[in-house]
Design an enzyme around this catalytic site. Structure first.
Site, mmCIF file in Angstrom:
data_model
loop_
_atom_site.group_PDB
_atom_site.id
_atom_site.type_symbol
_atom_site.label_atom_id
_atom_site.label_comp_id
_atom_site.label_asym_id
_atom_site.label_seq_id
_atom_site.Cartn_x
_atom_site.Cartn_y
_atom_site.Cartn_z
ATOM 1 C CG ASP A 8 -0.385 0.293 2.519
ATOM 2 O OD1 ASP A 8 0.855 0.448 2.601
ATOM 3 O OD2 ASP A 8 -1.147 0.386 3.501
ATOM 4 C CB CYS A 65 1.036 -2.111 4.872
ATOM 5 S SG CYS A 65 1.074 -3.022 6.423
ATOM 6 N N GLY A 66 2.529 0.071 6.043
ATOM 7 C CA GLY A 66 3.273 0.932 6.958
ATOM 8 C C GLY A 66 3.945 0.145 8.064
ATOM 9 C CB THR A 67 2.702 -1.558 10.951
ATOM 10 O OG1 THR A 67 1.472 -2.110 10.446
ATOM 11 C CG2 THR A 67 2.450 -0.151 11.480
ATOM 12 N N GLY A 70 -1.196 -4.697 9.282
ATOM 13 C CA GLY A 70 -2.487 -4.748 8.581
ATOM 14 C C GLY A 70 -2.455 -5.760 7.450
ATOM 15 C CG HIS A 98 10.916 -23.619 13.394
ATOM 16 N ND1 HIS A 98 11.268 -23.433 14.701
ATOM 17 C CD2 HIS A 98 11.942 -24.335 12.832
ATOM 18 C CE1 HIS A 98 12.450 -23.991 14.946
ATOM 19 N NE2 HIS A 98 12.880 -24.537 13.822
ATOM 20 N NE ARG A 132 11.042 -29.687 16.803
ATOM 21 C CZ ARG A 132 12.190 -29.402 16.177
ATOM 22 N NH1 ARG A 132 12.651 -30.201 15.229
ATOM 23 N NH2 ARG A 132 12.866 -28.296 16.470
ATOM 24 C CG HIS A 133 9.069 -27.401 12.689
ATOM 25 N ND1 HIS A 133 8.945 -26.779 13.903
ATOM 26 C CD2 HIS A 133 10.376 -27.737 12.558
ATOM 27 C CE1 HIS A 133 10.125 -26.720 14.492
ATOM 28 N NE2 HIS A 133 11.012 -27.304 13.690
#
Ligand code: RB5
Length: 145
Positions: A8, A65-67, A70, A98, A132-133
């Site tokens: 974005d 995006c910014g962070t 979102g 993992h 195992r993962h």
């Protein structure tokens, strides 16, 4: 390997730099935009990139995006998507090893472009460990039903 990428308005410069870098490395990068600095709603881009991953058109996706948050929230609503918002190298590597994450989410307002490129490299270069993962991934998948 084919990689879907999108962003974005909070991640345009990072997305462009990552896409360019991965292309230079020989990856087949499908860019779902945005392509210019316009304000958009991140779920609209997340749905395009995740669609390319779930349809198997692309193996992995990257969303900025910014962070990164979102985008990861939106992406994780899509069945078959395991999206991880990462801002450090360890997480970007281990979410492949993992969690078999298939979408990396980055924050253009959280990390610099150099770090974003390094995290993208780690993400696309690391293989899922399995073992195992896989049992744990199966339990995540069961939650989708
Ligand atoms: C857009 O301003 C911003 O909210 C978005 O890029 C993202 O940070 C959301 O998680």
């Amino acid at each position: 390997m084919k990689i879907a990428i999108g962003c974005d308005h909070g991640g345009l410069e990072h997305k462009n730099a990552i896409a360019e870098h991965l292309k230079e490395r020989g990856f087949d990068v499908k860019d779902f935009g945005i392509y210019e600095q316009v304000s958009v709603d991140y779920p609209d881009i997340a749905v395009k990139v995740t669609g390319a991953v779930t349809s198997k058109e692309c193996e992995l996706g990257i969303l900025v995006c910014g962070t990164g948050i979102g985008m990861s929230m939106a992406a994780n609503k899509v069945k078959g998507i395991r999206a991880a918002a990462c801002s450090d190298h360890f997480s970007a590597k281990y979410t492949r090893l993992h969690n078999n994450a298939n979408v990396l989410c980055l924050g253009g307002r959280v990390i610099g472009i150099g770090t974003a490129i390094e995290l993208a490299d780690l993400f696309v270069d690391t293989e899922f460990e399995g073992g195992r993962h896989q049992r744990r991934i199966d339990k995540i998948t069961a939650l989708e039903e």
